[in-house]
Design a protein around this motif. Structure first.
Motif, mmCIF file in Angstrom:
data_model
loop_
_atom_site.group_PDB
_atom_site.id
_atom_site.type_symbol
_atom_site.label_atom_id
_atom_site.label_comp_id
_atom_site.label_asym_id
_atom_site.label_seq_id
_atom_site.Cartn_x
_atom_site.Cartn_y
_atom_site.Cartn_z
ATOM 1 N N VAL A 288 -1.954 -7.450 7.313
ATOM 2 C CA VAL A 288 -3.028 -8.171 7.992
ATOM 3 C C VAL A 288 -4.317 -8.157 7.172
ATOM 4 C CG1 VAL A 288 -2.128 -7.889 10.322
ATOM 5 C CG2 VAL A 288 -3.548 -6.090 9.345
ATOM 6 N N THR A 289 -4.225 -7.796 5.885
ATOM 7 C CA THR A 289 -5.405 -7.674 5.041
ATOM 8 C C THR A 289 -5.183 -8.379 3.709
ATOM 9 O OG1 THR A 289 -5.797 -5.476 6.012
ATOM 10 C CG2 THR A 289 -7.077 -6.069 4.049
ATOM 11 N N PRO A 290 -5.800 -9.528 3.481
ATOM 12 C CA PRO A 290 -5.641 -10.209 2.195
ATOM 13 C C PRO A 290 -6.084 -9.330 1.033
ATOM 14 C CG PRO A 290 -6.715 -11.639 3.802
ATOM 15 C CD PRO A 290 -6.657 -10.279 4.413
ATOM 16 N N ALA A 291 -5.332 -9.394 -0.076
ATOM 17 C CA ALA A 291 -5.639 -8.710 -1.340
ATOM 18 C C ALA A 291 -5.440 -7.202 -1.301
ATOM 19 C CB ALA A 291 -7.054 -9.024 -1.818
ATOM 20 N N LEU A 292 -4.881 -6.667 -0.217
ATOM 21 C CA LEU A 292 -4.585 -5.233 -0.142
ATOM 22 C C LEU A 292 -3.090 -5.005 -0.270
ATOM 23 C CD1 LEU A 292 -5.216 -2.204 0.565
ATOM 24 C CD2 LEU A 292 -4.951 -2.864 2.967
ATOM 25 N N ARG A 293 -2.713 -4.052 -1.125
ATOM 26 C CA ARG A 293 -1.324 -3.596 -1.208
ATOM 27 C C ARG A 293 -1.292 -2.081 -1.082
ATOM 28 N NH1 ARG A 293 3.025 -6.130 -2.316
ATOM 29 N NH2 ARG A 293 3.981 -4.193 -3.034
ATOM 30 N N PHE A 294 -0.240 -1.584 -0.456
ATOM 31 C CA PHE A 294 0.052 -0.153 -0.463
ATOM 32 C C PHE A 294 1.363 0.037 -1.214
ATOM 33 C CE2 PHE A 294 -3.028 0.496 2.922
ATOM 34 C CZ PHE A 294 -3.464 1.785 2.681
ATOM 35 N N ASP A 295 1.283 0.663 -2.393
ATOM 36 C CA ASP A 295 2.481 0.974 -3.166
ATOM 37 C C ASP A 295 2.615 2.477 -3.285
ATOM 38 O OD1 ASP A 295 3.619 -1.681 -4.198
ATOM 39 O OD2 ASP A 295 1.495 -1.875 -4.669
ATOM 40 N N SER A 296 3.711 2.899 -3.906
ATOM 41 C CA SER A 296 3.975 4.338 -4.021
ATOM 42 C C SER A 296 4.579 4.643 -5.381
ATOM 43 C CB SER A 296 4.947 4.805 -2.928
ATOM 44 O OG SER A 296 4.444 4.536 -1.651
ATOM 45 N N ALA A 297 4.329 5.857 -5.851
ATOM 46 C CA ALA A 297 5.062 6.455 -6.954
ATOM 47 C C ALA A 297 5.764 7.660 -6.343
ATOM 48 C CB ALA A 297 4.119 6.872 -8.081
ATOM 49 N N ALA A 298 7.066 7.490 -6.058
ATOM 50 C CA ALA A 298 7.792 8.459 -5.229
ATOM 51 C C ALA A 298 7.070 8.542 -3.882
ATOM 52 C CB ALA A 298 7.913 9.805 -5.926
ATOM 53 N N ALA A 299 6.598 9.728 -3.465
ATOM 54 C CA ALA A 299 5.930 9.868 -2.172
ATOM 55 C C ALA A 299 4.413 9.768 -2.283
ATOM 56 C CB ALA A 299 6.310 11.198 -1.533
ATOM 57 N N TYR B 54 13.245 -6.761 0.044
ATOM 58 C CA TYR B 54 12.410 -6.728 -1.145
ATOM 59 C C TYR B 54 12.207 -5.275 -1.566
ATOM 60 C CZ TYR B 54 9.094 -5.867 2.647
ATOM 61 O OH TYR B 54 8.482 -5.361 3.767
ATOM 62 N N ARG B 55 11.884 -5.099 -2.837
ATOM 63 C CA ARG B 55 11.624 -3.757 -3.347
ATOM 64 C C ARG B 55 10.258 -3.277 -2.859
ATOM 65 N NH1 ARG B 55 13.816 -6.752 -7.650
ATOM 66 N NH2 ARG B 55 15.801 -5.916 -8.432
ATOM 67 N N THR B 56 10.194 -2.040 -2.381
ATOM 68 C CA THR B 56 8.912 -1.448 -2.017
ATOM 69 C C THR B 56 8.358 -0.583 -3.149
ATOM 70 O OG1 THR B 56 9.989 0.456 -0.972
ATOM 71 C CG2 THR B 56 9.502 -1.454 0.426
ATOM 72 N N GLN B 57 9.201 -0.184 -4.097
ATOM 73 C CA GLN B 57 8.732 0.464 -5.306
ATOM 74 C C GLN B 57 9.856 0.480 -6.329
ATOM 75 O OE1 GLN B 57 8.171 4.822 -5.492
ATOM 76 N NE2 GLN B 57 8.739 4.923 -3.329
ATOM 77 N N VAL B 58 9.473 0.599 -7.601
ATOM 78 C CA VAL B 58 10.408 0.806 -8.704
ATOM 79 C C VAL B 58 9.973 2.072 -9.422
ATOM 80 C CG1 VAL B 58 11.314 -0.074 -10.883
ATOM 81 C CG2 VAL B 58 10.952 -1.648 -8.976
ATOM 82 N N LEU B 59 10.891 3.021 -9.548
ATOM 83 C CA LEU B 59 10.619 4.303 -10.195
ATOM 84 C C LEU B 59 11.282 4.298 -11.568
ATOM 85 C CD1 LEU B 59 11.270 6.548 -7.078
ATOM 86 C CD2 LEU B 59 9.057 5.994 -8.077
ATOM 87 N N SER B 60 10.464 4.359 -12.610
ATOM 88 C CA SER B 60 10.984 4.239 -13.974
ATOM 89 C C SER B 60 10.717 5.509 -14.766
ATOM 90 C CB SER B 60 10.350 3.035 -14.675
ATOM 91 O OG SER B 60 8.941 3.077 -14.586
#
Length: 729
Positions: free
Chosen positions: A83-94, A700-706
């Motif tokens: 509900v917020t334009p231009a905001l993303r919440f991503d993760s690196a593991a937890a 869709y992917r919520t994160q990619v851990l490389s």
């Protein structure tokens, strides 16, 4: 640099949006009948550390109401991105890492921090392992976009997220809700507030969630690898010590057992020539709902927070004191290779202890000069361990010591922000913050040595100013132009076993905006340009490999945003938001490109990929889509002696890249639709609802851990649905 054609095109779009909006406003003013004339119909925000009408605040803000959160199916803080334009919440593991307008971080290290500050009732929450908390009873959520270095300080280069809850009240009230849904998910929440004695009130809230998750382990046949159980309790006591002084004490405890962010399977893409591992297909999973692991993956946390808020009316100004202590303990168990082979099961125990103190002095309303001044102290002690998992049937979390790191981060700051009204319609704001940061007692442990290697302290001073010119064409509207500066504090790279000094990130931001609010129609338009330097980048390299941090990139960001909410009638409201973000690495030295390694020496170490440092220019910034948008609506009608509210929210994001180089691990565009129908009886005491989240079943992917051992992804949940019952008393 910005190309001339791009500037002309962006300016044309902005002009068209502004002209269309002004035309619509004229029609709305002529056609719309007046609504109730009281401030409850207007949006109130605290973006400038005092309560003001949003239309008078020269900052781009998304204010999310409780109805919007409910319509979007938001239960965790990360859900507000829909509900917020231009905001993303991503993760690196937890490690949860918010990004606003392309400004974020993928760095997770002792002494590191986010680029977006999270504040609950005025208190800074610095720990990325505690950032995706369960949403308790909220009054409002405000997302401030752009650097907030003057009023909020370090680590707010992208912006700040402000959450506000209700104070305890002597007017007794309470609410209880329970819901059940797909995958055996159960949520129970209760809140009560009441008077204790005269001038003393107390409240208590508890929240419990559990479920089985949606993943299937193809190795063990289990459908419970995604099983979670989270609970939290929060209580407070407020005492009015006199007519001018009040004290609020709060305690919060949360307990999390949730592997959702760690349930990886193997990434597959043309950018790496197929699967993210060199192992045979029988040892890994690629379907959305399947995993194959060499041991249990876990995220466990146990957190305690104590806070005290003292407010005093000094006559000439209002004084607020924020005192906080946080003790947060976590354990991450991550399968680095994302396969059923027992190559590298990494345990990361983390303890974060924080003490903070802020004094805030705010002028009284009225008069041509309004001001805010304050002092801030912050002390965070991080202790990270690394261990190698050696699971057995009897001890699934067994491990042996590998290494570790620790830091003690301190910050001292003084700030002031002044707004002067030259006329009733023309305002100038000037502010600045001076900060002194220090990282000391820093060490790392060389793998398997058990010996701490201490590194010299890192010190630094920063001044972060802002200047704003605002004009009010009418009582309902404002236009503004602003300059602000922000920084993300420097880091000692002890997590990468180097102790290297990593310079602070710096951002200079220029923004122009238009705001309008007449109690029925609310509009917020903005255009911005950022010069963003010294980006801190995490590269997985070394022997043995570790996540090392360097200053490797500079970038340029510009864009347009628009938000509109309209109350067509008292029964029907809708909101629309959209953001175009052009975010590019202008110069990226040693950009990490993951390249498959088929050498025997790699196979002997269980390594499938090596990082090839590459010079890149003008490529997408990590985790930054060009376009995001949402549409929400709510309609209420009379039914069965009560009212039925039908609501929904549709979110869309365009393509973006999870890879740190901005060229790998693409996620194509997708949409997420949430729907809800809720019936409430005539007394507004009892309610019954049915709801659906991700009802279009987007995957869709919520994160990619490389890393060197493999490249894994975490997938979104499929379509879910459920029912909820509630009662107020």
């Amino acid at each position: 640099m910005i190309h001339r054609k791009t500037l002309i095109r962006s300016s044309g779009i902005g002009a068209a949006m502004l002209l269309a909006t002004v035309s619509h406003l004229a029609v709305a003013q002529e056609a719309a009948p007046p609504l109730a004339q009281n401030d409850q119909d207007l949006i109130i925000v605290t973006a400038q550390r005092r309560a003001e009408l949003s239309r008078d605040v020269p900052i781009s803000i998304t204010t999310v109401t409780q109805d919007q959160l409910t319509s979007a199916g938001a239960s965790q803080l990360t859900d507000i991105a829909t509900v917020t334009p231009a905001l993303r919440f991503d993760s690196a593991a937890a490690f949860v890492q918010p990004t606003i307008r392309g400004v974020g971080t993928a760095v997770a290290s002792s002494g590191g921090g986010a680029n977006v500050g999270i504040y609950v009732d005025g208190f800074y929450s610095p720990n990325p392992l505690a950032a995706d908390f369960q949403l308790m009873s909220l009054k409002s959520v405000q997302v401030l976009k752009g650097p907030q270095g003057t009023l909020f300080g370090r680590n707010t280069t992208g912006g700040a997220i402000l959450l506000t809850t209700a104070d305890p009240s002597s007017d007794g009230a309470g609410e209880f809700k329970v819901s059940y849904g797909r995958f055996n998910s159960l949520a129970v929440q209760g809140y009560a507030t009441f008077g204790v004695v005269q001038d003393v009130a107390m409240d208590v809230e508890a929240l419990f969630r559990r479920g089985n998750g949606f993943v299937h382990n193809i190795t063990t046949g289990s459908d419970r690898d995604g099983r979670y159980s989270n609970w939290s309790v929060r209580t407070g006591i407020k005492a009015d010590l006199s007519d001018s002084v009040s004290l609020l004490l709060r305690y919060t405890h949360s307990d999390t057992d949730d592997p959702t962010l760690l349930n990886t399977n193997v990434y597959v893409g043309d950018d790496i020539g197929g699967a993210g591992t060199n192992l045979p297909p029988s040892l890994y999973a690629t379907k959305h709902d399947d995993v194959a692991t060499g041991g249990p993956t876990e995220f466990l946390s146990n957190n305690d927070v104590i806070q005290g808020t003292l407010k005093a009316d000094l006559g000439f100004a209002d004084l607020t004191s924020y005192t906080q202590y946080r003790d947060e303990n976590s354990l991450i168990v991550e399968d680095l290779d994302s396969t059923a082979a027992n190559i590298f099961l990494l345990h990361i125990p983390v303890r974060s202890q924080t003490v903070s103190q802020e004094l805030l002095l705010t002028s009284k309303p009225g008069g041509p000069l309004q001001w805010t001044a304050g002092l801030f102290y912050f002390n965070n002690k991080d202790r990270w361990g690394t261990r190698v998992g050696t699971p057995t049937a009897g001890e699934p979390l067994a491990s042996i010591a590998l290494g570790g790191s620790g830091t003690n981060s301190k910050s001292y700051a003084a700030f002031a922000d002044l707004t002067y009204a030259f006329t009733p319609d023309l305002f100038l704001t000037v502010g600045g913050r001076y900060s002194h940061d220090r990282i000391g007692d820093a060490y790392y442990i060389i793998p398997f040595s058990g010996v701490r290697t201490y590194v010299p302290d890192l010190k630094g001073n920063k001044f972060t100013p802002r200047t704003v010119l605002r004009y009010k064409p009418s009582e309902e509207s404002s236009v503004y132009a602003s300059y602000s500066k922000g920084y993300k504090s420097g880091i000692l790279d002890v997590g990468g076993n180097t102790g290297n000094k990593v310079a602070p990130e710096d951002i200079d931001a220029f923004e122009a905006g238009f705001k309008y609010d007449d109690r029925r129609l609310s509009v917020d338009l903005s255009a911005y340009y950022y010069d963003y330097k010294n980006l801190q980048v995490s590269l997985y390299r070394g022997n043995p490999p570790s996540a090392q941090i360097i200053n490797a990139a500079s970038s340029e960001i510009y864009g347009l945003e628009g938000q509109l909410s309209y109350r067509l009638t008292d029964r029907f409201q809708f909101n629309v938001g959209a953001a175009y973000t052009h975010a590019r690495y202008t110069n990226f030295e040693d950009a990490p490109i993951y390249t498959r390694c088929t050498l025997a020496s790699c196979a002997a170490q269980g390594i499938s990929f090596v990082v090839v440092p590459t010079q890149l220019n003008d490529v997408h910034m990590q985790r930054t889509p060009d376009f995001t948008g949402n549409v929400g609506a709510r309609y209420t009608l009379d039914l069965a002696g009560g009212s039925l509210a039908l609501s929904g929210n549709l979110y869309y994001t365009s393509k973006f890249y999870f890879g740190p180089s901005g060229t790998q691990f693409a996620q194509k565009g997708y949409e997420v639709l949430a729907l809800r129908a809720e019936w409430t009886d005539a007394s507004d005491r009892f309610s019954l609802a049915v709801f659906g989240d991700n009802v279009t079943d987007s995957r869709y992917r919520t994160q990619v851990l490389s890393n060197n051992f493999g490249i894994g992804n975490v997938w979104s949940a499929p379509a879910t649905w459920g029912v909820q019952a509630g009662v107020k008393f």
